[in-house]
Design a protein around this motif. Structure first.
Motif, PDB file in Angstrom:
ATOM      1  N   LEU A 452       0.852  -1.186   0.000  1.00  0.00           N
ATOM      2  CA  LEU A 452       0.000   0.000   0.000  1.00  0.00           C
ATOM      3  C   LEU A 452       0.888   1.235   0.000  1.00  0.00           C
ATOM      4  O   LEU A 452       1.840   1.320   0.778  1.00  0.00           O
ATOM      5  CB  LEU A 452      -0.886  -0.003   1.246  1.00  0.00           C
ATOM      6  N   ILE A 453       0.592   2.185  -0.870  1.00  0.00           N
ATOM      7  CA  ILE A 453       1.345   3.439  -0.904  1.00  0.00           C
ATOM      8  C   ILE A 453       0.360   4.600  -0.973  1.00  0.00           C
ATOM      9  O   ILE A 453      -0.815   4.427  -1.323  1.00  0.00           O
ATOM     10  CB  ILE A 453       2.320   3.513  -2.094  1.00  0.00           C
ATOM     11  N   GLY A 454       0.844   5.793  -0.629  1.00  0.00           N
ATOM     12  CA  GLY A 454       0.037   6.994  -0.737  1.00  0.00           C
ATOM     13  C   GLY A 454       0.632   7.950  -1.740  1.00  0.00           C
ATOM     14  O   GLY A 454       1.834   8.213  -1.715  1.00  0.00           O
ATOM     15  N   LEU A 455      -0.199   8.469  -2.625  1.00  0.00           N
ATOM     16  CA  LEU A 455       0.241   9.428  -3.639  1.00  0.00           C
ATOM     17  C   LEU A 455      -0.200  10.821  -3.219  1.00  0.00           C
ATOM     18  O   LEU A 455      -1.382  11.048  -2.918  1.00  0.00           O
ATOM     19  CB  LEU A 455      -0.358   9.067  -4.998  1.00  0.00           C
ATOM     20  N   GLY A 456       0.747  11.752  -3.167  1.00  0.00           N
ATOM     21  CA  GLY A 456       0.408  13.117  -2.794  1.00  0.00           C
ATOM     22  C   GLY A 456       0.762  13.443  -1.364  1.00  0.00           C
ATOM     23  O   GLY A 456       1.488  12.709  -0.688  1.00  0.00           O
ATOM     24  N   GLU A 457       0.234  14.568  -0.875  1.00  0.00           N
ATOM     25  CA  GLU A 457       0.564  15.076   0.449  1.00  0.00           C
ATOM     26  C   GLU A 457      -0.289  14.407   1.524  1.00  0.00           C
ATOM     27  O   GLU A 457      -1.454  14.065   1.279  1.00  0.00           O
ATOM     28  CB  GLU A 457       0.354  16.593   0.497  1.00  0.00           C
ATOM     29  N   ARG A 458       0.314  14.223   2.716  1.00  0.00           N
ATOM     30  CA  ARG A 458      -0.422  13.627   3.833  1.00  0.00           C
ATOM     31  C   ARG A 458      -1.683  14.430   4.146  1.00  0.00           C
ATOM     32  O   ARG A 458      -1.687  15.651   4.112  1.00  0.00           O
ATOM     33  CB  ARG A 458       0.461  13.556   5.075  1.00  0.00           C
ATOM     34  N   GLY A 459      -2.749  13.705   4.451  1.00  0.00           N
ATOM     35  CA  GLY A 459      -4.041  14.316   4.687  1.00  0.00           C
ATOM     36  C   GLY A 459      -4.876  14.376   3.430  1.00  0.00           C
ATOM     37  O   GLY A 459      -6.108  14.381   3.493  1.00  0.00           O
ATOM     38  N   GLU A 460      -4.171  14.373   2.292  1.00  0.00           N
ATOM     39  CA  GLU A 460      -4.851  14.395   0.987  1.00  0.00           C
ATOM     40  C   GLU A 460      -4.329  13.266   0.095  1.00  0.00           C
ATOM     41  O   GLU A 460      -4.494  13.318  -1.129  1.00  0.00           O
ATOM     42  CB  GLU A 460      -4.620  15.744   0.297  1.00  0.00           C
ATOM     43  N   GLN A 461      -3.714  12.261   0.697  1.00  0.00           N
ATOM     44  CA  GLN A 461      -3.113  11.203  -0.100  1.00  0.00           C
ATOM     45  C   GLN A 461      -4.162  10.355  -0.823  1.00  0.00           C
ATOM     46  O   GLN A 461      -5.261  10.111  -0.295  1.00  0.00           O
ATOM     47  CB  GLN A 461      -2.256  10.296   0.789  1.00  0.00           C
ATOM     48  N   ILE A 462      -3.787   9.906  -1.997  1.00  0.00           N
ATOM     49  CA  ILE A 462      -4.625   8.979  -2.753  1.00  0.00           C
ATOM     50  C   ILE A 462      -4.030   7.586  -2.569  1.00  0.00           C
ATOM     51  O   ILE A 462      -2.863   7.361  -2.888  1.00  0.00           O
ATOM     52  CB  ILE A 462      -4.662   9.349  -4.247  1.00  0.00           C
ATOM     53  N   PRO A 463      -4.786   6.615  -2.037  1.00  0.00           N
ATOM     54  CA  PRO A 463      -4.236   5.283  -1.816  1.00  0.00           C
ATOM     55  C   PRO A 463      -4.062   4.535  -3.130  1.00  0.00           C
ATOM     56  O   PRO A 463      -4.856   4.683  -4.071  1.00  0.00           O
ATOM     57  CB  PRO A 463      -5.285   4.607  -0.934  1.00  0.00           C
ATOM     58  N   ALA A 464      -2.995   3.763  -3.202  1.00  0.00           N
ATOM     59  CA  ALA A 464      -2.727   2.944  -4.377  1.00  0.00           C
ATOM     60  C   ALA A 464      -2.054   1.653  -3.920  1.00  0.00           C
ATOM     61  O   ALA A 464      -1.566   1.562  -2.792  1.00  0.00           O
ATOM     62  CB  ALA A 464      -1.836   3.684  -5.376  1.00  0.00           C
ATOM     63  N   LEU A 465      -2.035   0.674  -4.794  1.00  0.00           N
ATOM     64  CA  LEU A 465      -1.443  -0.624  -4.461  1.00  0.00           C
ATOM     65  C   LEU A 465      -0.405  -0.999  -5.504  1.00  0.00           C
ATOM     66  O   LEU A 465      -0.662  -0.898  -6.707  1.00  0.00           O
ATOM     67  CB  LEU A 465      -2.518  -1.713  -4.403  1.00  0.00           C
ATOM     68  N   VAL A 466       0.770  -1.404  -5.029  1.00  0.00           N
ATOM     69  CA  VAL A 466       1.813  -1.925  -5.907  1.00  0.00           C
ATOM     70  C   VAL A 466       1.864  -3.437  -5.688  1.00  0.00           C
ATOM     71  O   VAL A 466       1.901  -3.902  -4.548  1.00  0.00           O
ATOM     72  CB  VAL A 466       3.189  -1.311  -5.611  1.00  0.00           C
TER      73      VAL A 466
END
Length: 536
Positions: A452-466
């Motif tokens: 699991l990774i987060g794209l963007g700034e904390r609080g506004e991150q978009i979750p994604a999966l590698v």
């Protein structure tokens, strides 16, 4: 142990194969190992090593590591141990920070120290160690009498060793171990896993071999490269276990997954093994299941902890069989260790009055205390204050250690691991934790490892999966992404994950080859090909 079981084998070091194909071992009894330690003491004293000296140990696993480290303990000196698989820059930074006065090293290590003089500027004495695994310090027969050196009297709070963390989510730090902490670790490991003198251990992490002489166990040195443990040949490990009737072993989930797959594929069991301790990362469900097939007279255990606090909790295959929940269950706290969950905080927490405990079942930051918990990092006050919380209770003072992990305690008091605190994803819709999310997708046959990774700034991150897998072009990637999304859509906490990446190999830690570098994957994903559900 040399006095109580002098003729019991203490160490077996592989040196080739016999004509019949058996592993040929150099064998030292406890009495011979004790004499070897005394011979090392003589060598170190003759080179000016004295009580309190810090000695950087850069030797081969097996006899050189065990004999040199126990000789340093006997003299009251302080071994410094750094992972050999680190990058050169990181390794040199660790050396410079630890300021060793002595280097005990193989020829290449001593040359290395001359080339990079600045990092090794504190080193005044260089003590030679052979580059051969089977090297004995004394050329004569092991039974030759050597002077017996008196063991230095060390207090429980006296510095015993500096062991560096792996640096899997930051810079490696030197952990200061006191003699009382080592004593507590030996006591805890012996009691938790019912280890008795005379057992036979095959440690797949070299530093864990240092516990064996104190536990009275025979150490079988594995045929493995500590710098690249995942490259191990499972056939060689299985042969050693079967030939030597190994009763115990320690290794990461990555290594034991490889060994377990080999056993299952070849219909092999390991009947002598009473226990396998598997740590460094959460044990995947398929390894728990497979272990019941090849460990016919024993079982898999997963201790949870860190270089700064080990062991903290533990769970066995029998226990985990009936447990279902988000995250990875890592069991009940071991004897003398207390575990609590507090509200996550990124800054310092000087005392327990600055924390807020989370209600039972709620996810938060994991903290532990007990006699195995270390107090400080070497020459790193900022890291120490960031990781330790002081307490005073019933005239007792000490420190809680912030594990850097998130998790929760269930109704029975078991700890469940949810992921590293810095790797949690702070999305607009709420907090997402790696382990509870990734386990939903790992049931897919092509998703052996997920991140699991987060794209963007904390609080506004978009979750994604590698996902660690190879894809056959964009069409294959699109199909796989839709299949993974279908799995995630069944759970409320994974339904928001709409972006998927695929990569053939994950970056992992050098020590266990098991901890995934999710923050590195997040940086990689910025420019990588993505497969997004709901877009053209």
């Amino acid at each position: 142990m040399a006095a109580t079981q002098p003729q019991t084998p203490a160490l077996k070091i592989p040196r080739g194969r016999t004509a019949e194909g058996r592993i040929d071992y150099l064998v030292l009894t406890f009495a011979e190992l004790d004499a070897e330690v005394d011979a090392w003491c003589g060598r170190l004293i003759s080179r000016g090593v004295r009580r309190g000296d810090r000695a950087l140990v850069m030797v081969r696993q097996g006899l050189p590591l065990i004999a040199s480290v126990f000789a340093l303990f006997k003299l009251g000196a302080v071994p410094v141990v750094i992972d050999p698989g680190m990058s050169r820059e990181t390794f040199l930074a660790c050396v410079a920070r630890s300021r060793p006065r002595v280097l005990i090293g193989i020829p290449m290590a001593r040359i290395f120290s001359r080339i990079f003089r600045r990092a090794f500027s504190s080193v005044k004495n260089r003590v030679a160690a052979s580059s051969a695994l089977t090297h004995r310090l004394t050329k004569a027969d092991a039974r030759k009498r050597v002077p017996a050196y008196e063991t230095a009297t060390s207090g429980a709070t006296e510095l015993a060793a500096i062991l560096f963390t792996s640096g899997s989510t930051g810079s490696p730090k030197g952990v200061c171990y006191e003699h009382g902490m080592f004593d507590a670790q030996v006591r805890s490991i012996r009691g938790t896993y019912d280890i008795t003198p005379g057992e036979i251990d095959l440690p797949l992490l070299p530093i864990f071999a240092l516990f064996n002489p104190a536990l009275g166990m025979t150490t079988i040195v594995p045929e493995i490269d500590p710098r690249a443990p995942a490259s191990v040949d499972p056939e060689k490990i299985v042969q050693a276990i079967l030939q030597e009737k190994v009763t115990s072993s320690f290794g990461s989930p990555t290594l034991w997954k490889k060994i377990g797959d080999y056993c299952v594929a070849n219909n092999l069991s390991l009947p002598s093994l009473r226990r396998v301790l598997c740590a460094g990362a959460p044990v995947p469900a398929e390894l728990w299941d497979a272990s019941r097939k090849f460990l016919t007279n024993g079982q898999l255990h997963s201790p949870y902890g860190a270089t700064e606090a080990l062991p903290a909790t533990s769970i066995s295959a029998d226990e985990i069989e009936t447990l279902v929940g988000p995250g990875a269950c890592v069991g009940f706290p071991v004897s003398e260790v207390d575990v609590r969950i507090i509200e996550p905080a990124d800054g310092r927490l000087p005392s327990m009055s600055d924390t807020q405990e989370v209600r039972r079942g709620g996810v938060g930051e994991i903290i532990v205390r007990g006699p195995v918990v270390t107090k400080v990092y070497d020459d790193n006050p900022a890291a120490t204050t960031g990781a330790k919380i002081s307490f005073t209770h019933d005239f007792d003072t000490g420190f809680w250690h912030r594990m850097g992990d998130c998790g929760y305690l269930d109704g029975d008091g078991r700890l469940w691991f949810c992921g590293r605190k810095v790797e949690r994803v702070e999305a607009r819709g709420g907090m997402l934790y790696p382990e509870p999310c990734e386990q939903v997708f790992r049931v897919h046959p092509r998703a052996r490892r997920c991140a699991l990774i987060g794209l963007g700034e904390r609080g506004e991150q978009i979750p994604a999966l590698v996902v660690e897998t190879a894809i056959g072009g964009s069409d294959d990637g699109s199909v796989l992404a839709r299949e993974l999304h279908a799995l995630g859509a069944k759970q409320a906490h994974t339904a928001p994950i709409l972006i998927f990446f695929f990569r053939e190999k994950f970056p992992v830690d050098v020590r266990h080859n098991a901890k995934i570098h999710r923050l590195a994957l997040a940086k990689w994903a910025i420019t990588a090909d993505r497969f997004e559900i709901g877009t053209a």
